[in-house]
Design a protein around this motif. Structure first.
Motif, PDB file in Angstrom:
ATOM      1  N   GLY A  16       0.805  -1.213   0.000  1.00 40.64           N
ATOM      2  CA  GLY A  16       0.000   0.000   0.000  1.00 40.64           C
ATOM      3  C   GLY A  16       0.839   1.264   0.000  1.00 40.64           C
ATOM      4  N   GLU A  17       0.156   2.382   0.018  1.00 40.55           N
ATOM      5  CA  GLU A  17       0.828   3.678  -0.047  1.00 40.55           C
ATOM      6  C   GLU A  17       0.367   4.620   1.060  1.00 40.55           C
ATOM      7  N   GLY A  18      -0.149   4.061   2.140  1.00 35.24           N
ATOM      8  CA  GLY A  18      -0.637   4.889   3.230  1.00 35.24           C
ATOM      9  C   GLY A  18       0.446   5.248   4.231  1.00 35.24           C
ATOM     10  N   LYS A  19       0.034   5.910   5.299  1.00 31.92           N
ATOM     11  CA  LYS A  19       0.974   6.237   6.374  1.00 31.92           C
ATOM     12  C   LYS A  19       1.526   4.957   6.992  1.00 31.92           C
ATOM     13  N   TYR A  20       0.654   3.980   7.122  1.00 35.57           N
ATOM     14  CA  TYR A  20       1.049   2.686   7.645  1.00 35.57           C
ATOM     15  C   TYR A  20       1.244   1.702   6.489  1.00 35.57           C
ATOM     16  N   ARG A  21       1.974   0.649   6.756  1.00 33.10           N
ATOM     17  CA  ARG A  21       2.071  -0.440   5.792  1.00 33.10           C
ATOM     18  C   ARG A  21       0.801  -1.285   5.892  1.00 33.10           C
ATOM     19  N   LYS A  22       0.268  -1.637   4.735  1.00 28.18           N
ATOM     20  CA  LYS A  22      -0.911  -2.498   4.709  1.00 28.18           C
ATOM     21  C   LYS A  22      -0.543  -3.899   5.177  1.00 28.18           C
ATOM     22  N   VAL A  23       0.465  -4.494   4.546  1.00 26.28           N
ATOM     23  CA  VAL A  23       1.135  -5.697   5.044  1.00 26.28           C
ATOM     24  C   VAL A  23       2.606  -5.550   4.666  1.00 26.28           C
ATOM     25  N   ASP A  24       3.445  -6.371   5.241  1.00 28.50           N
ATOM     26  CA  ASP A  24       4.844  -6.450   4.829  1.00 28.50           C
ATOM     27  C   ASP A  24       4.998  -7.526   3.763  1.00 28.50           C
ATOM     28  N   ALA A  25       5.708  -7.205   2.704  1.00 32.04           N
ATOM     29  CA  ALA A  25       6.081  -8.196   1.694  1.00 32.04           C
ATOM     30  C   ALA A  25       7.548  -8.565   1.884  1.00 32.04           C
ATOM     31  N   THR A  26       7.866  -9.817   1.588  1.00 31.13           N
ATOM     32  CA  THR A  26       9.211 -10.354   1.829  1.00 31.13           C
ATOM     33  C   THR A  26       9.737 -10.989   0.555  1.00 31.13           C
ATOM     34  N   LEU A  27      10.846 -10.488   0.039  1.00 33.91           N
ATOM     35  CA  LEU A  27      11.483 -11.084  -1.135  1.00 33.91           C
ATOM     36  C   LEU A  27      12.235 -12.339  -0.707  1.00 33.91           C
ATOM     37  N   LYS A  28      11.990 -13.442  -1.402  1.00 35.04           N
ATOM     38  CA  LYS A  28      12.684 -14.687  -1.045  1.00 35.04           C
ATOM     39  C   LYS A  28      13.053 -15.449  -2.326  1.00 35.04           C
ATOM     40  N   HIS A  29      13.981 -16.347  -2.256  1.00 42.93           N
ATOM     41  CA  HIS A  29      14.877 -16.740  -1.181  1.00 42.93           C
ATOM     42  C   HIS A  29      16.257 -16.224  -1.566  1.00 42.93           C
ATOM     43  N   TYR A  30      16.835 -15.396  -0.740  1.00 46.87           N
ATOM     44  CA  TYR A  30      18.077 -14.701  -1.041  1.00 46.87           C
ATOM     45  C   TYR A  30      19.249 -15.549  -0.575  1.00 46.87           C
ATOM     46  N   ALA A  31      20.001 -16.104  -1.505  1.00 47.63           N
ATOM     47  CA  ALA A  31      19.971 -15.948  -2.944  1.00 47.63           C
ATOM     48  C   ALA A  31      20.539 -17.213  -3.581  1.00 47.63           C
ATOM     49  N   VAL A  32      20.471 -17.237  -4.943  1.00 45.72           N
ATOM     50  CA  VAL A  32      20.998 -18.343  -5.742  1.00 45.72           C
ATOM     51  C   VAL A  32      20.382 -19.652  -5.253  1.00 45.72           C
ATOM     52  N   HIS A  33      19.064 -19.703  -5.291  1.00 46.53           N
ATOM     53  CA  HIS A  33      18.345 -20.828  -4.701  1.00 46.53           C
ATOM     54  C   HIS A  33      17.330 -21.359  -5.709  1.00 46.53           C
ATOM     55  N   SER A  34      17.576 -22.578  -6.199  1.00 45.70           N
ATOM     56  CA  SER A  34      16.613 -23.183  -7.132  1.00 45.70           C
ATOM     57  C   SER A  34      16.902 -24.670  -7.295  1.00 45.70           C
ATOM     58  N   GLY A  35      17.038 -25.365  -6.182  1.00 44.52           N
ATOM     59  CA  GLY A  35      17.230 -26.791  -6.215  1.00 44.52           C
ATOM     60  C   GLY A  35      18.705 -27.178  -6.201  1.00 44.52           C
ATOM     61  N   PRO A  36      18.953 -28.484  -6.014  1.00 47.47           N
ATOM     62  CA  PRO A  36      17.993 -29.560  -5.784  1.00 47.47           C
ATOM     63  C   PRO A  36      17.342 -29.463  -4.396  1.00 47.47           C
ATOM     64  N   GLU A  37      16.047 -29.733  -4.347  1.00 42.70           N
ATOM     65  CA  GLU A  37      15.325 -29.656  -3.079  1.00 42.70           C
ATOM     66  C   GLU A  37      15.895 -30.625  -2.037  1.00 42.70           C
ATOM     67  N   ALA A  38      16.261 -31.805  -2.467  1.00 44.77           N
ATOM     68  CA  ALA A  38      16.756 -32.812  -1.516  1.00 44.77           C
ATOM     69  C   ALA A  38      18.044 -32.392  -0.834  1.00 44.77           C
ATOM     70  N   GLU A  39      18.790 -31.469  -1.440  1.00 43.32           N
ATOM     71  CA  GLU A  39      20.084 -31.058  -0.904  1.00 43.32           C
ATOM     72  C   GLU A  39      20.087 -29.632  -0.358  1.00 43.32           C
ATOM     73  N   ARG A  40      18.926 -29.005  -0.271  1.00 47.99           N
ATOM     74  CA  ARG A  40      18.899 -27.565   0.005  1.00 47.99           C
ATOM     75  C   ARG A  40      19.465 -27.191   1.371  1.00 47.99           C
ATOM     76  N   HIS A  41      19.415 -28.080   2.331  1.00 49.11           N
ATOM     77  CA  HIS A  41      19.906 -27.764   3.670  1.00 49.11           C
ATOM     78  C   HIS A  41      21.419 -27.862   3.814  1.00 49.11           C
ATOM     79  N   ARG A  42      22.077 -28.389   2.790  1.00 51.26           N
ATOM     80  CA  ARG A  42      23.532 -28.555   2.882  1.00 51.26           C
ATOM     81  C   ARG A  42      24.255 -28.139   1.608  1.00 51.26           C
ATOM     82  N   TYR A  43      23.507 -27.699   0.580  1.00 53.33           N
ATOM     83  CA  TYR A  43      24.101 -27.480  -0.733  1.00 53.33           C
ATOM     84  C   TYR A  43      24.883 -26.168  -0.803  1.00 53.33           C
ATOM     85  N   ASN A  44      25.987 -26.202  -1.554  1.00 50.73           N
ATOM     86  CA  ASN A  44      26.776 -25.002  -1.816  1.00 50.73           C
ATOM     87  C   ASN A  44      26.684 -24.668  -3.297  1.00 50.73           C
ATOM     88  N   ALA A  45      26.093 -23.517  -3.632  1.00 48.35           N
ATOM     89  CA  ALA A  45      25.962 -23.092  -5.024  1.00 48.35           C
ATOM     90  C   ALA A  45      27.198 -22.293  -5.422  1.00 48.35           C
TER      91      ALA A  45
END
Length: 627
Positions: free
Chosen positions: A147-176
């Motif tokens: 939104g464009e008001g005095k307050y934020r309507k909601v917060d948006a979050t850009l993800k996933h930072y960065a260089v992230h696109s698989g393999p899913e099975a290795e995502r917790h330990r993978y080095n890109a």
């Protein structure tokens, strides 16, 4: 103190907290601090293509489908709808005294990773393979959400930072491992664009490492690039469990306290997980200066102030619950669904005459799952492909499932649907085959019980039973209109060769069936374009775990794709005449009014999209566009 100086108010509030209280607010399910008037708050909310996991909501096409619209203005309207419904739900949830998971205002979307390989299961969540298209669509989504008001309507979050696109099975330990050129030219461009053009509230760090550094604790990615070069001024949240991964799977440090300290020091302020509970020990042992704790807590409390959580004059507090899944939102959803569908081939059979007798065949014809994708809400009403066609066609409509979505064969205790499909085909004028996959066969690690590749696909083929169904129906000899539903590229070599028409539906949302029927029967001209390349085979591609961009996406692919990025037909005859590098004359020489996306490319160092305009152009009309 100026009430609108949210940072100053946050600084003053955090100064009154103990160390333990500050740290408690850095964990996603933050507890209440009653003495300071701070209610409990859970930061985790999802809104990829509608408010997700929070009951009934407007369910838009999956993100990859909205990218196929190539319509940033419509994308912004979608963001406005999602944030309206998010606020409406929050306004009711907070009456319980606190908000639980999926009931807040901090939304962990959009996913702006680059869909570099069609086997990646989560590519459906992205805006495709092009950094510019991704940046433009995400920017409008973020603007609509915040939104464009005095307050934020909601917060948006850009993800996933960065260089992230698989393999899913290795995502917790993978080095890109990526070159500096690929890092900036492909993987970071959309993040930079959104930060410069949309002022997103937050960024989510990825699970993996890049160049050896865990993303959620990377001095290079966070301190040097995100906060330094890109000038980001919001807060960073870890992906869920990513701080634990730093010590447990990446083995980058030895224990939770060191992992938490490193992440906070380099600029990860909020932990989706529990590892930040070890920050108390890290501080006691002198592993982390309190200035980093203070900075993180102040950023997070400033976000809550900016969302109006401590005030009674927020302009969004009066959004009523009646807006949730309302008729106005359904119309916007229908329009996005129409624009998300891509006509890949048409020998002139489309649009169908309303009185055509049709057979609707395929496992996706009457499927709710195929409409929804992943990270979805619950529609209060929905239109499967079958329902949409039944309510639109004035001829006879014969339905047969034909085959299961996937599997090795038929169960003797259930029906054998192939012969029914052949009967339906013989009794029709035209066969509409609704095949493809669903988010049961592509998605995120841990979500899929049916996919041995942990969310990713091993190839881009149709399931074998569907191939058998397709070939048997084709042999009947009736014209076939093939509707492929998927969140990614599926090899359609046979269909492109044999069928009268081929359409791509990217998990088109609750109104998907109506949108498809509107296009099939000519109520609307198709206007979608492919946001990804459709390859012929995975044999044409490098391994999934190779992050080099060589021979990937339309920008660097060295082969001949089946359908290129940006491909999409209309029912009209559109002429593009470029009179200069930045001026095009668009003429509709055909009989149909239609939407049309004009794409501007440069060719050096590689063919690259640098501009787009989405227009509505009437039959016989010409428009001059300046880029």
């Amino acid at each position: 103190m100026n009430k609108n100086d949210f940072k100053a108010r946050a600084k003053a509030l955090v100064a009154r907290m103990t160390t333990e209280e500050k740290i408690s607010q850095m964990i996603y399910d933050a507890p209440a601090i009653k003495r300071l008037g701070i209610s409990a708050y859970n930061w985790w909310n999802e809104g990829l293509h509608g408010v997700a996991r929070s009951g009934v909501a407007t369910v838009f096409p999956q993100a990859i489908g909205m990218a196929a619209s190539f319509n940033p203005e419509l994308m912004r309207r979608v963001g406005e709808v999602i944030s309206d419904e998010a606020r409406a739900k929050y306004n009711e949830y907070k009456k319980f005294g606190n908000t639980e998971i999926y009931q807040g205002l901090t939304y962990w979307s959009p996913n702006i990773n680059i869909f570099r390989d069609p086997r990646w299961g989560r590519g459906q969540e992205t805006f495709g393979e092009d950094p510019y298209l991704t940046g433009v669509m995400a920017t409008e989504y973020v603007k609509g959400m915040q939104g464009e008001g005095k307050y934020r309507k909601v917060d948006a979050t850009l993800k996933h930072y960065a260089v992230h696109s698989g393999p899913e099975a290795e995502r917790h330990r993978y080095n890109a491992e990526v070159s500096e050129f690929d890092l900036y030219d492909t993987y970071l461009r959309a993040f930079k664009y959104c930060i410069e053009h949309a002022d997103p509230s937050a960024v989510m760090g990825a699970y993996n490492r890049v160049g050896g550094e865990p993303c959620c604790a990377s001095e290079t990615l966070l301190r040097k690039i995100l906060f330094g070069e890109f000038g980001f001024d919001g807060y960073v949240v870890s992906d869920c469990g990513a701080i634990r991964d730093i010590w447990k799977y990446h083995k980058y440090v030895d224990n939770p306290a060191d992992a938490a300290a490193l992440a906070v020091k380099n600029g990860c302020h909020l932990n989706c997980g529990k590892t930040y509970e070890a920050l108390n020990m890290a501080v006691e042992l002198g592993k982390l200066d309190m200035k980093y704790i203070d900075d993180a807590a102040e950023r997070l409390m400033a976000a809550r102030f900016r969302l109006g959580m401590f005030d009674n004059d927020c302009e969004y507090d009066n959004i009523p619950y009646d807006v949730v899944a309302c008729d106005k939102h359904a119309e916007i959803n229908l329009e996005m669904a129409r624009q998300s569908i891509v006509l890949l081939k048409n020998d002139g059979i489309l649009p169908l005459r309303p009185g055509t007798n049709v057979a609707i065949i395929g496992p996706n014809a009457d499927s709710l799952k195929v409409l929804l994708g992943n990270y979805n809400g619950t529609p209060d009403k929905y239109y499967t492909f079958l329902r949409g066609i039944q309510e639109t066609c004035r001829g006879r409509v014969i339905y047969a499932k034909g085959s299961p979505l996937y599997g090795e064969g038929y169960n003797v205790h259930h029906d054998e649907p192939l012969r029914e499909a052949l009967i339906a085909a013989r009794r029709s004028d035209v066969v509409i085959m609704c095949c493809g996959i669903t988010s049961e066969l592509e998605g995120e690690q841990g979500d899929l019980k049916l996919n041995g590749h942990m969310g990713d696909r091993k190839d881009i083929e149709l399931p074998e039973l569907q191939k058998q169904l397709y070939r048997a129906v084709l042999a009947v000899g009736k014209p076939v209109v093939f509707v492929n539903a998927s969140g990614s590229c599926v090899s359609l070599v046979e269909q492109n060769r044999d069928c009268s028409a081929v359409l791509q539906c990217f998990y088109p949302g609750a109104m998907g069936g109506r949108a498809l029927a509107d296009i099939l029967f000519g109520r609307v001209s198709p206007s979608g374009r492919l946001p990804v390349t459709f390859y012929r085979s995975v044999d044409d591609l490098p391994p999934l775990d190779d992050y080099s961009m060589k021979n990937r996406t339309y920008r660097y692919y060295e082969g001949r794709p089946l359908y290129p990025f940006g491909h999409g037909l209309t029912y009209s005859d559109i002429e593009e005449k470029w009179v200069s590098d930045d001026t095009a004359i668009i003429t509709n020489n055909g009989p149909y009014h239609t939407r049309y996306s004009v794409l501007r490319y440069v060719t050096k160092p590689a063919k690259t999209l640098v501009g787009l305009k989405n227009i509505f152009i009437r039959a016989g009309e010409s428009k001059t566009l300046e880029f």
